[in-house]
Design a protein around this motif. Structure first.
Motif, PDB file in Angstrom:
ATOM      1  N   GLU A  58     -15.079   9.445  -5.377  1.00  0.00           N
ATOM      2  CA  GLU A  58     -14.667   8.339  -4.507  1.00  0.00           C
ATOM      3  C   GLU A  58     -13.177   8.423  -4.196  1.00  0.00           C
ATOM      4  O   GLU A  58     -12.404   8.958  -4.980  1.00  0.00           O
ATOM      5  CB  GLU A  58     -14.945   6.989  -5.187  1.00  0.00           C
ATOM      6  N   CYS A  59     -12.804   7.832  -3.067  1.00  0.00           N
ATOM      7  CA  CYS A  59     -11.409   7.740  -2.675  1.00  0.00           C
ATOM      8  C   CYS A  59     -11.006   6.273  -2.539  1.00  0.00           C
ATOM      9  O   CYS A  59     -11.810   5.434  -2.120  1.00  0.00           O
ATOM     10  CB  CYS A  59     -11.176   8.472  -1.352  1.00  0.00           C
ATOM     11  N   TYR A  60      -9.758   5.973  -2.914  1.00  0.00           N
ATOM     12  CA  TYR A  60      -9.278   4.597  -2.971  1.00  0.00           C
ATOM     13  C   TYR A  60      -7.918   4.462  -2.307  1.00  0.00           C
ATOM     14  O   TYR A  60      -7.106   5.371  -2.356  1.00  0.00           O
ATOM     15  CB  TYR A  60      -9.095   4.170  -4.443  1.00  0.00           C
ATOM     16  N   GLU A  61      -7.670   3.284  -1.726  1.00  0.00           N
ATOM     17  CA  GLU A  61      -6.319   2.924  -1.323  1.00  0.00           C
ATOM     18  C   GLU A  61      -5.586   2.547  -2.597  1.00  0.00           C
ATOM     19  O   GLU A  61      -6.170   1.952  -3.512  1.00  0.00           O
ATOM     20  CB  GLU A  61      -6.322   1.702  -0.398  1.00  0.00           C
ATOM     21  N   MET A  62      -4.317   2.870  -2.681  1.00  0.00           N
ATOM     22  CA  MET A  62      -3.539   2.505  -3.859  1.00  0.00           C
ATOM     23  C   MET A  62      -2.477   1.489  -3.460  1.00  0.00           C
ATOM     24  O   MET A  62      -1.667   1.739  -2.577  1.00  0.00           O
ATOM     25  CB  MET A  62      -2.881   3.739  -4.489  1.00  0.00           C
ATOM     26  N   TRP A 115      -8.254  14.888  -9.720  1.00  0.00           N
ATOM     27  CA  TRP A 115      -7.736  13.932  -8.755  1.00  0.00           C
ATOM     28  C   TRP A 115      -6.933  14.660  -7.694  1.00  0.00           C
ATOM     29  O   TRP A 115      -6.411  15.743  -7.922  1.00  0.00           O
ATOM     30  CB  TRP A 115      -6.906  12.844  -9.437  1.00  0.00           C
ATOM     31  N   ARG A 116      -6.890  14.055  -6.496  1.00  0.00           N
ATOM     32  CA  ARG A 116      -6.122  14.610  -5.385  1.00  0.00           C
ATOM     33  C   ARG A 116      -5.788  13.477  -4.435  1.00  0.00           C
ATOM     34  O   ARG A 116      -6.334  12.375  -4.531  1.00  0.00           O
ATOM     35  CB  ARG A 116      -6.901  15.712  -4.671  1.00  0.00           C
ATOM     36  N   VAL A 117      -4.909  13.763  -3.505  1.00  0.00           N
ATOM     37  CA  VAL A 117      -4.556  12.783  -2.483  1.00  0.00           C
ATOM     38  C   VAL A 117      -5.047  13.311  -1.151  1.00  0.00           C
ATOM     39  O   VAL A 117      -4.808  14.476  -0.806  1.00  0.00           O
ATOM     40  CB  VAL A 117      -3.033  12.535  -2.449  1.00  0.00           C
ATOM     41  N   SER A 118      -5.749  12.465  -0.409  1.00  0.00           N
ATOM     42  CA  SER A 118      -6.272  12.854   0.904  1.00  0.00           C
ATOM     43  C   SER A 118      -6.158  11.665   1.856  1.00  0.00           C
ATOM     44  O   SER A 118      -6.684  10.575   1.564  1.00  0.00           O
ATOM     45  CB  SER A 118      -7.731  13.288   0.754  1.00  0.00           C
ATOM     46  N   ARG A 146       0.836  -1.190   0.000  1.00  0.00           N
ATOM     47  CA  ARG A 146       0.000   0.000   0.000  1.00  0.00           C
ATOM     48  C   ARG A 146       0.880   1.252   0.000  1.00  0.00           C
ATOM     49  O   ARG A 146       1.866   1.325   0.734  1.00  0.00           O
ATOM     50  CB  ARG A 146      -0.909   0.008   1.224  1.00  0.00           C
ATOM     51  N   LEU A 147       0.494   2.217  -0.835  1.00  0.00           N
ATOM     52  CA  LEU A 147       1.262   3.459  -0.919  1.00  0.00           C
ATOM     53  C   LEU A 147       0.732   4.504   0.056  1.00  0.00           C
ATOM     54  O   LEU A 147      -0.471   4.589   0.315  1.00  0.00           O
ATOM     55  CB  LEU A 147       1.197   4.030  -2.338  1.00  0.00           C
ATOM     56  N   SER A 148       1.650   5.324   0.540  1.00  0.00           N
ATOM     57  CA  SER A 148       1.278   6.469   1.384  1.00  0.00           C
ATOM     58  C   SER A 148       0.814   7.594   0.467  1.00  0.00           C
ATOM     59  O   SER A 148       0.958   7.529  -0.757  1.00  0.00           O
ATOM     60  CB  SER A 148       2.492   6.922   2.197  1.00  0.00           C
ATOM     61  N   GLY A 149       0.289   8.654   1.057  1.00  0.00           N
ATOM     62  CA  GLY A 149      -0.173   9.799   0.285  1.00  0.00           C
ATOM     63  C   GLY A 149       0.919  10.399  -0.584  1.00  0.00           C
ATOM     64  O   GLY A 149       0.717  10.692  -1.765  1.00  0.00           O
ATOM     65  N   MET A 150       2.098  10.593  -0.015  1.00  0.00           N
ATOM     66  CA  MET A 150       3.222  11.161  -0.772  1.00  0.00           C
ATOM     67  C   MET A 150       3.622  10.224  -1.916  1.00  0.00           C
ATOM     68  O   MET A 150       3.887  10.672  -3.035  1.00  0.00           O
ATOM     69  CB  MET A 150       4.421  11.405   0.159  1.00  0.00           C
ATOM     70  N   THR A 196       3.934   8.824  -7.579  1.00  0.00           N
ATOM     71  CA  THR A 196       3.765   7.706  -8.513  1.00  0.00           C
ATOM     72  C   THR A 196       2.831   8.064  -9.657  1.00  0.00           C
ATOM     73  O   THR A 196       3.095   7.720 -10.813  1.00  0.00           O
ATOM     74  CB  THR A 196       3.227   6.458  -7.775  1.00  0.00           C
ATOM     75  N   LEU A 197       1.733   8.760  -9.367  1.00  0.00           N
ATOM     76  CA  LEU A 197       0.717   9.031 -10.388  1.00  0.00           C
ATOM     77  C   LEU A 197       0.938  10.298 -11.210  1.00  0.00           C
ATOM     78  O   LEU A 197       0.492  10.370 -12.358  1.00  0.00           O
ATOM     79  CB  LEU A 197      -0.669   9.117  -9.746  1.00  0.00           C
ATOM     80  N   THR A 198       1.595  11.280 -10.643  1.00  0.00           N
ATOM     81  CA  THR A 198       1.739  12.566 -11.340  1.00  0.00           C
ATOM     82  C   THR A 198       2.401  12.381 -12.702  1.00  0.00           C
ATOM     83  O   THR A 198       3.512  11.858 -12.802  1.00  0.00           O
ATOM     84  CB  THR A 198       2.536  13.558 -10.481  1.00  0.00           C
TER      85      THR A 198
END
Length: 167
Positions: free
Chosen positions: A139-143, A122-125, A78-82, A87-89
């Motif tokens: 919706e928000c998801y774990e990555m 998209w955003r990270v929260s 599982r990835l953290s917010g940072m 990773t996605l940007t």
């Protein structure tokens, strides 16, 4: 042996082969031949069953080892917010067949679903990837990731699986 016995009877000759077979009961020969053929057939059938089972086992092993999800399941983390943000940007998630999602640096999300292009953000929260398309998705998801294979996990929906690549 039976054939030799039959030839001797037909020719009514005496030779070493005929002498060897003359004292043998024909019914006994046929019975032993039948038993021998039966055991040979049983061995052949068992060998075929064994070969079929080996092929089935091989196919199962190829399926298990060849599928990325099974081998990657133990490697997924599982990835953290940072980590999600970095990773996605500027990257794209795709299934290489029906859809792709491009995550722009500005927070814009471009979705191509079978040629239909739509836009969102998209955003990270709180260590979650959050996607928003007004009136459609919020919706928000774990990555989770292993190599370039990504799973977006939600407590209600099935996991969204895709590969990460440059757009």
């Amino acid at each position: 042996m039976i054939e030799a016995h039959d030839r001797c009877r037909a020719a009514r000759r005496v030779n070493p082969v005929c002498q060897a077979t003359s004292g043998i009961d024909l019914a006994e020969l046929q019975s032993s031949r039948s038993a021998s053929m039966s055991s040979s057939l049983d061995r052949l059938r068992a060998g075929r069953r064994s070969t079929v089972m080996q092929h089935i086992l091989l196919c199962v092993l190829i399926g298990v080892l060849g599928s990325g999800n099974v081998s990657q399941a133990s490697e997924m983390r599982r990835l953290s917010g940072m980590e999600i943000r970095t990773t996605l940007t500027g990257k794209m998630l795709t299934d290489y067949a029906h859809m792709s999602e491009t995550y722009e640096r500005s927070g814009k999300l471009v979705i191509d679903s079978d040629g239909d292009i739509s836009k969102g953000t998209w955003r990270v929260s709180d260590d979650h990837l959050c996607k928003r398309r007004p009136g459609i998705l919020d919706e928000c998801y774990e990555m989770w990731i292993a190599a370039n294979h990504v799973e977006l996990r939600h407590p209600i929906y099935p996991a969204f699986e895709a590969d990460l690549r440059a757009p």
